[in-house]
Write an enzyme that holds these catalytic residues in place. Structure first.
Site, PDB file in Angstrom:
ATOM      1  N   ASP A  34      14.207   8.081  19.622  1.00  0.00           N
ATOM      2  CA  ASP A  34      13.593   6.779  19.280  1.00  0.00           C
ATOM      3  C   ASP A  34      13.362   6.615  17.779  1.00  0.00           C
ATOM      4  O   ASP A  34      12.771   5.634  17.332  1.00  0.00           O
ATOM      5  CB  ASP A  34      12.260   6.611  20.027  1.00  0.00           C
ATOM      6  CG  ASP A  34      11.265   7.706  19.714  1.00  0.00           C
ATOM      7  OD1 ASP A  34      11.583   8.578  18.853  1.00  0.00           O
ATOM      8  OD2 ASP A  34      10.166   7.701  20.295  1.00  0.00           O
ATOM      9  N   GLY A  35      13.794   7.607  16.991  1.00  0.00           N
ATOM     10  CA  GLY A  35      13.682   7.475  15.534  1.00  0.00           C
ATOM     11  C   GLY A  35      12.509   8.232  14.933  1.00  0.00           C
ATOM     12  O   GLY A  35      12.404   8.343  13.711  1.00  0.00           O
ATOM     13  N   GLU A  36      11.603   8.737  15.791  1.00  0.00           N
ATOM     14  CA  GLU A  36      10.456   9.474  15.237  1.00  0.00           C
ATOM     15  C   GLU A  36      10.944  10.741  14.537  1.00  0.00           C
ATOM     16  O   GLU A  36      11.907  11.370  14.971  1.00  0.00           O
ATOM     17  CB  GLU A  36       9.478   9.856  16.358  1.00  0.00           C
ATOM     18  CG  GLU A  36       8.706   8.680  16.884  1.00  0.00           C
ATOM     19  CD  GLU A  36       7.710   9.076  17.982  1.00  0.00           C
ATOM     20  OE1 GLU A  36       7.639  10.279  18.325  1.00  0.00           O
ATOM     21  OE2 GLU A  36       7.028   8.169  18.491  1.00  0.00           O
ATOM     22  N   ARG A  86       0.359   2.033  -6.516  1.00  0.00           N
ATOM     23  CA  ARG A  86       0.178   0.847  -7.362  1.00  0.00           C
ATOM     24  C   ARG A  86      -0.772  -0.170  -6.740  1.00  0.00           C
ATOM     25  O   ARG A  86      -1.332  -0.995  -7.432  1.00  0.00           O
ATOM     26  CB  ARG A  86       1.543   0.201  -7.670  1.00  0.00           C
ATOM     27  CG  ARG A  86       2.287   0.983  -8.742  1.00  0.00           C
ATOM     28  CD  ARG A  86       3.589   0.318  -9.124  1.00  0.00           C
ATOM     29  NE  ARG A  86       4.616   0.508  -8.114  1.00  0.00           N
ATOM     30  CZ  ARG A  86       5.832  -0.023  -8.186  1.00  0.00           C
ATOM     31  NH1 ARG A  86       6.158  -0.786  -9.195  1.00  0.00           N
ATOM     32  NH2 ARG A  86       6.721   0.211  -7.246  1.00  0.00           N
ATOM     33  N   GLN A  87      -0.953  -0.097  -5.414  1.00  0.00           N
ATOM     34  CA  GLN A  87      -1.966  -0.974  -4.773  1.00  0.00           C
ATOM     35  C   GLN A  87      -3.277  -0.177  -4.818  1.00  0.00           C
ATOM     36  O   GLN A  87      -3.723   0.409  -3.826  1.00  0.00           O
ATOM     37  CB  GLN A  87      -1.543  -1.302  -3.330  1.00  0.00           C
ATOM     38  CG  GLN A  87      -2.526  -2.165  -2.543  1.00  0.00           C
ATOM     39  CD  GLN A  87      -2.500  -3.648  -2.916  1.00  0.00           C
ATOM     40  OE1 GLN A  87      -1.525  -4.142  -3.459  1.00  0.00           O
ATOM     41  NE2 GLN A  87      -3.585  -4.361  -2.647  1.00  0.00           N
ATOM     42  N   HIS A 119       0.474   6.263 -11.379  1.00  0.00           N
ATOM     43  CA  HIS A 119       0.328   4.966 -12.041  1.00  0.00           C
ATOM     44  C   HIS A 119      -1.052   4.830 -12.702  1.00  0.00           C
ATOM     45  O   HIS A 119      -1.158   4.340 -13.813  1.00  0.00           O
ATOM     46  CB  HIS A 119       0.568   3.855 -11.030  1.00  0.00           C
ATOM     47  CG  HIS A 119       0.653   2.515 -11.681  1.00  0.00           C
ATOM     48  ND1 HIS A 119       1.612   2.222 -12.619  1.00  0.00           N
ATOM     49  CD2 HIS A 119      -0.129   1.416 -11.571  1.00  0.00           C
ATOM     50  CE1 HIS A 119       1.435   0.990 -13.046  1.00  0.00           C
ATOM     51  NE2 HIS A 119       0.385   0.487 -12.430  1.00  0.00           N
ATOM     52  N   LYS A 181       3.492  -7.747 -21.403  1.00  0.00           N
ATOM     53  CA  LYS A 181       4.199  -8.157 -20.185  1.00  0.00           C
ATOM     54  C   LYS A 181       3.230  -8.784 -19.196  1.00  0.00           C
ATOM     55  O   LYS A 181       2.111  -8.307 -19.033  1.00  0.00           O
ATOM     56  CB  LYS A 181       4.832  -6.903 -19.565  1.00  0.00           C
ATOM     57  CG  LYS A 181       5.498  -7.125 -18.245  1.00  0.00           C
ATOM     58  CD  LYS A 181       5.989  -5.809 -17.654  1.00  0.00           C
ATOM     59  CE  LYS A 181       4.924  -5.171 -16.793  1.00  0.00           C
ATOM     60  NZ  LYS A 181       5.396  -3.948 -16.132  1.00  0.00           N
ATOM     61  N   ARG A 183       3.228  -9.858 -15.122  1.00  0.00           N
ATOM     62  CA  ARG A 183       4.005  -9.829 -13.882  1.00  0.00           C
ATOM     63  C   ARG A 183       3.805 -11.151 -13.149  1.00  0.00           C
ATOM     64  O   ARG A 183       2.684 -11.537 -12.830  1.00  0.00           O
ATOM     65  CB  ARG A 183       3.581  -8.637 -13.020  1.00  0.00           C
ATOM     66  CG  ARG A 183       4.390  -8.525 -11.739  1.00  0.00           C
ATOM     67  CD  ARG A 183       4.333  -7.152 -11.125  1.00  0.00           C
ATOM     68  NE  ARG A 183       5.097  -6.150 -11.843  1.00  0.00           N
ATOM     69  CZ  ARG A 183       6.419  -6.068 -11.864  1.00  0.00           C
ATOM     70  NH1 ARG A 183       7.153  -6.950 -11.196  1.00  0.00           N
ATOM     71  NH2 ARG A 183       7.021  -5.128 -12.541  1.00  0.00           N
ATOM     72  N   ASP A 207       8.809   4.036 -19.786  1.00  0.00           N
ATOM     73  CA  ASP A 207       7.885   3.483 -18.788  1.00  0.00           C
ATOM     74  C   ASP A 207       7.660   4.525 -17.696  1.00  0.00           C
ATOM     75  O   ASP A 207       8.465   5.449 -17.547  1.00  0.00           O
ATOM     76  CB  ASP A 207       8.490   2.200 -18.193  1.00  0.00           C
ATOM     77  CG  ASP A 207       7.421   1.241 -17.677  1.00  0.00           C
ATOM     78  OD1 ASP A 207       6.231   1.605 -17.665  1.00  0.00           O
ATOM     79  OD2 ASP A 207       7.789   0.112 -17.285  1.00  0.00           O
TER      80      ASP A 207
END
Ligand code: R5P
Length: 284
Positions: A34-36, A86-87, A119, A181, A183, A207
């Protein structure tokens, strides 16, 4: 001690094992129908250094399974690239702090965490464990020195990356500057016009991350319009989402360089020795 890597971190894991002079833990990876994800390790030692770059949900799940399989809580977790970092704030009501959710999930089953050019280092507090962030300034400096650029301008694409750019430029007293910059969306950025001394000169934009390539492509166009001879791009984490390569080549980027935190054809310097040193330093 042994070193184990998730599937996306096999090359870096073997470099770190070499640098430490220890063995690589064999891990068999497969999937259920099933992809697990499924994995099985070879015989464990008393301590495992687990190397798992997190670029997507599959690599995150595989890393969680590997931490669980490695058992003891003496283990060290190395996140060469920490996706979801980044969140790191709730920008709008109802959003998760994804960096916190991921850090908390990964901290169960290890006693120490090492990240590379995360980050925002403030994310380290979410692990609730001793955690250290490595910055590969010596590696990038040595890569650029051996490339032999004459009088390059080292450029940060935004103010946030200026400290990083300055640290790279300082040793050779290369000129260093930054752009402003904004975003606009996940794919679009605006770079404020800025007159720079780039005529007939090589510019190296540095960067932490290249994802869509939008930041670099926008900056490169501005630099060429001011007469730059060549624009090179050096990052730590080359995510290169979707059509990023084409986008960057179309913008005239002369050379694209990333570390092996995310393995790709553009991985031209390694963070393995720095990671190995950090592991050894904490063991003494
Ligand atoms: C953002 O603050 C980061 O430092 C990078 O500039 C950004 O993640 C690059 O993303 P993209 O390649 O999508 O412009």
């Amino acid at each position: 001690m042994k070193v184990a890597g998730t599937q996306r971190s096999q090359i870096l894991a073997s470099r770190i094992a070499n640098s430490l002079g220890v063995g690589l833990l064999p891990v068999h990876y497969s999937r259920f129908p099933d992809g697990e994800h499924y994995l099985q390790t070879g015989p464990l030692d008393d301590q495992t250094v687990i190397i798992g770059t997190v670029t997507d949900s599959d690599s995150l799940v595989q890393l969680l399974l590997l931490i669980d399989a490695c058992g003891t809580s003496e283990n060290v977790l190395v996140l060469p690239y920490m996706g979801y970092a980044r969140q790191d704030k709730q920008f709008r009501e109802g959003e998760p702090v994804s960096a916190r959710a991921v850090a908390q999930a990964l901290s169960r089953g290890v006693n120490r965490v090492i990240t590379v050019q995360i980050h925002d280092p403030a994310v380290l507090t979410h692990f609730g464990l001793p955690a250290e962030n490595l910055t590969p300034v010596p590696e990038i400096h040595s890569f650029l020195s051996s490339a032999g650029y004459q009088d390059p301008l080292i450029l940060a694409p935004d103010e946030g990356a200026l400290g990083f750019a300055l640290a790279i430029a300082r040793k050779e007293r290369w000129d260093c500057d930054h752009l402003e910059k904004t975003r606009l969306s996940g794919e679009e950025v605006r770079v404020e016009p800025k007159k720079l001394p780039v005529t007939a000169r090589t510019v190296v934009i540095v960067d932490d991350i290249i994802s869509t390539g939008g930041t670099l492509a926008t900056a490169a166009r501005m630099l060429y319009s001011q007469g730059a001879a060549e624009v090179h791009a050096v990052c730590v984490h080359g995510i290169f989402t979707g059509g990023a390569y084409t986008f960057l080549l179309n913008a005239g980027i002369s050379d694209l360089v990333a570390s092996d935190s995310i393995e790709s054809g553009y991985s031209r310097y390694s963070v393995a020795d720095s990671v190995a040193r950090a592991i050894q330093n904490a063991d003494h």
